[in-house]
Design an enzyme around this catalytic site. Structure first.
Site, short mmCIF file in Angstrom:
data_model
loop_
_atom_site.label_atom_id
_atom_site.label_comp_id
_atom_site.label_asym_id
_atom_site.label_seq_id
_atom_site.Cartn_x
_atom_site.Cartn_y
_atom_site.Cartn_z
N HIS A 68 11.27 -8.79 -4.38
CA HIS A 68 10.82 -10.18 -4.56
C HIS A 68 10.56 -10.39 -6.05
O HIS A 68 9.71 -9.71 -6.62
CB HIS A 68 9.55 -10.44 -3.74
CG HIS A 68 9.73 -10.19 -2.27
ND1 HIS A 68 10.20 -11.15 -1.40
CD2 HIS A 68 9.56 -9.08 -1.51
CE1 HIS A 68 10.29 -10.66 -0.18
NE2 HIS A 68 9.92 -9.39 -0.22
N HIS A 185 13.36 -9.14 8.99
CA HIS A 185 11.97 -8.67 8.88
C HIS A 185 11.42 -8.69 10.31
O HIS A 185 11.18 -9.76 10.87
CB HIS A 185 11.22 -9.63 7.95
CG HIS A 185 9.73 -9.52 7.96
ND1 HIS A 185 8.99 -9.44 6.80
CD2 HIS A 185 8.82 -9.52 8.95
CE1 HIS A 185 7.70 -9.39 7.09
NE2 HIS A 185 7.57 -9.44 8.39
N ASN A 284 2.86 -5.57 4.36
CA ASN A 284 3.36 -5.91 5.69
C ASN A 284 4.79 -5.41 5.85
O ASN A 284 5.65 -5.86 5.11
CB ASN A 284 3.32 -7.43 5.88
CG ASN A 284 3.58 -7.83 7.31
OD1 ASN A 284 3.55 -7.00 8.20
ND2 ASN A 284 3.89 -9.10 7.53
N ASP A 311 10.69 -3.17 -1.29
CA ASP A 311 9.94 -4.38 -0.90
C ASP A 311 8.94 -4.74 -2.02
O ASP A 311 7.81 -5.14 -1.76
CB ASP A 311 9.23 -4.19 0.44
CG ASP A 311 8.72 -5.51 1.03
OD1 ASP A 311 9.02 -6.58 0.46
OD2 ASP A 311 8.02 -5.46 2.06
N PHE A 329 -0.19 -10.12 1.45
CA PHE A 329 0.47 -8.83 1.71
C PHE A 329 1.43 -8.48 0.57
O PHE A 329 2.09 -9.36 0.03
CB PHE A 329 1.31 -8.93 2.99
CG PHE A 329 0.52 -9.08 4.25
CD1 PHE A 329 -0.07 -7.97 4.84
CD2 PHE A 329 0.40 -10.31 4.87
CE1 PHE A 329 -0.78 -8.10 6.04
CE2 PHE A 329 -0.31 -10.45 6.06
CZ PHE A 329 -0.90 -9.34 6.64
#
Ligand code: ZN
Length: 430
Positions: A68, A185, A284, A311, A329
Site C-alpha cells: 500500500h 482479502h 489484519n 502487505d 490495522f
C-alpha cells in the site's frame, strides 16, 4: 557504446534457471546481458564500472505483490517516492500497489494518473492493481477490460473482502477471459467483527476482542469452490491460519488454480509475541497462534504458499497511538522483508536459499506474468540485489518509509540487501 556495469564474483542464485554458482553478471543498457564465470577478465570489458560481490549472494530483485503506497489521498503516511525508496533499501525492485487509495483506483483515468506519477517519482518498478468493485463497495464490478487496457496488473479490493459470492463468481469469469489475476482479502466480516487480535488465550489474558481463524478460512474455502466452478485463477492474500493452508494445499492437489502469499510478520511472529498494547503490532489478519505459524512455515516449504508479500501498510504515529482497539490495522514491511525471511526461514533451515529466492522473487513474478522480472536470465530487466546473508543488524527508525509502524523495530536480524539495482541503476547501497 552501451552503458555497462558488472557485478563480480558473487554466488548467483537464479531459481528460474536452477542456477546456483559463482558468476559475474554483466548489465548493458538496463538489462542483463550475460551471466558467466570470469567475465571481468575479458579484455573488452576492462574499465567497466563494477560491484564486488565476493562472499555475497547475487539474486533477482524481490517482487512484492502486496503493498500500500497511500498515494493519492494519504501522502502524509507514504508516497510513491518514499515507499519505493523503502523498497529499494529492502532489496525489493517491483511492487504491486493495492487499489484502496483515496479515491479508490477503480477507473482507467485513475490508473493512468498513477502510472504517470510512478514514471516520475518511483525508484523501482511500480505496478498497480485495479479495484474489483466501484469504490471497493462490493456492489458493482469495475470495467475490467478498460482497466487492463490502462495497465492494471491485477484486480483486488484488498483492504476489504469480497463478501458477495455471486459477485466474486462473475468477477472471476470476466478476469479469466482477460487473463487478469484476482487477489482476494479473505475475511468474513460477520465473524471478524472489527476485533483487533487473534481469538485465543493471549487475547483473553489481555482483555482484547479476538477474531477467530475461521473468519479467514470460511472465505478461503468459498474462494476455492468458486475457483473450481469458474476455472479462473484466484490468489489468496496474506494467509494466516493453519486451516487455510490445509485447504489451499488440498485444492492445489486437485488441480484448482489457486495460489497464495504469506507476510513476514505472520511467519516470524505469533500472538504470544504481542507486547502489551502496542498498536504497531495491530494488523489484519492478526498474528495467529503458534500452530498457525508452523503451518505457514510448512506451506512455504512445500509450495502451498507461492509468495512472500509484505502487505506494507503505512500509518502515521498519531493514528497508531490510538491504542489496540481504535488504531488502524497494518504494519510496514518493505525495509525488513528480505532480512526477516533470511533470519526466520533461511537461517532456521525452513527454506533452502534457492527456495527462499523463489518465494521472494521468481514465484510472485510468475503469478503476475512478469517475464522480464524474477530472474537474471540474459534479456531480463537488470533488477539485481547483492545480499549479505550473514550481516547482523537491527532495524530502527528513521526508516525510509514515511511511517514507522513495524513490530520488527529493535529485533536483531541476520542478513540484508547491500546493493540494489533497478533497471541497471543503483537505487540502494549500504
Ligand atoms: Zn489485506
Amino acid at each position: 557504446m552501451p552503458e555497462q556495469m558488472i557485478v563480480t564474483g558473487g554466488l548467483v542464485i537464479d531459481p528460474a534457471r536452477k542456477l546456483e554458482a559463482v558468476r559475474d553478471v554483466l548489465i548493458e543498457d538496463g538489462r542483463i546481458s550475460a551471466v558467466a564465470a570470469g567475465l571481468h577478465r575479458k579484455p573488452s570489458l576492462k574499465g567497466v564500472p563494477s560491484i564486488d560481490a565476493k562472499g555475497k549472494w547475487v539474486i533477482p530483485g524481490l517482487v512484492d505483490m502486496h503493498v500500500h503506497l497511500r498515494e493519492p489521498g494519504r501522502e502524509g503516511d507514504e508516497t510513491i517516492a518514499t515507499g519505493t525508496k523503502a523498497a529499494a533499501r529492502g532489496g525489493v525492485t517491483t511492487v504491486l500497489a493495492m487499489a484502496n487509495t483515496e479515491p479508490v483506483c477503480d477507473t482507467p483515468s485513475q490508473l493512468s494518473f498513477l502510472r504517470a506519477k510512478a514514471r516520475t517519482d518511483a525508484a523501482i518498478t511500480v505496478l498497480f492493481a485495479g479495484a474489483v468493485t466501484l469504490g471497493q463497495k462490493g456492489e458493482k464490478l469495475t470495467e475490467f477490460a478498460k482497466l487492463r487496457a490502462a495497465g492494471a496488473a491485477a484486480l483486488s479490493d484488498d483492504g476489504r473482502p469480497l463478501m458477495n459470492a455471486g459477485l466474486l463468481r462473475r468477477a472471476l469469469e470476466y478476469a479469466k477471459d482477460l487473463g487478469l489475476l484476482v487477489i482476494d482479502h479473505c475475511e468474513d466480516l460477520s465473524l471478524s467483527n472489527g476485533a483487533c487480535v487473534h481469538e485465543g488465550p493471549a487475547a483473553l489474558r489481555k482483555g482484547l476482542k479476538g477474531t477467530p481463524w475461521a473468519a479467514e478460512t470460511v472465505q478461503v474455502v468459498r474462494d476455492i469452490a468458486l475457483a473450481e466452478l469458474t476455472g479462473a485463477r484466484l490468489h489468496i492474500a496474506h494467509v494466516s491460519a493453519a486451516a487455510s493452508v490445509d485447504a489451499i494445499r488440498a485444492a492445489k492437489k486437485r488441480g484448482i488454480r489457486i495460489t497464495s502469499e504469506a507476510a513476514p510478520h505472520h511467519f516470524a511472529l505469533n500472538d504470544k509475541d504481542l507486547p502489551g498494547y502496542d498498536a504497531d503490532w495491530k494488523m489484519n489478519p492478526p498474528l495467529r497462534g503458534a500452530d498457525d505459524r508452523l503451518a505457514l512455515l510448512a506451506g512455504l516449504a512445500d509450495g502451498t504458499i507461492d509468495a512472500i508479500a509484505t502487505d506494507h501498510a503505512p500509518h502515521g504515529c498519531a493514528a497508531k497511538s490510538l491504542g489496540m482497539d481504535l488504531a488502524p490495522f497494518g504494519v510496514i514491511g518493505l525495509e525488513t522483508s528480505l532480512a526477516v525471511a533470511l533470519t526466520d526461514l533461511f537461517h532456521k533451515k525452513v527454506l533452502t536459499r534457492r527456495k527462499l529466492v523463489e518465494r521472494l522473487s521468481s514465484g510472485p513474478a510468475g503469478l503476475l506474468g512478469l517475464k522480464a522480472k524474477g530472474t537474471l536470465a540474459p534479456g531480463s530487466d537488470a533488477d539485481v540485489v547483492v545480499v549479505d546473508p550473514d550481516a547482523i543488524w537491527t532495524p530502527e527508525a528513521p526508516f525510509l518509509s514515511k511511517s514507522r509502524n513495524t513490530p520488527f523495530a529493535g529485533r536483531r536480524l541476520k542478513g540484508r540487501a547491500v546493493t540494489t539495482l533497478s533497471g541497471g541503476r543503483v537505487v540502494h547501497a549500504l
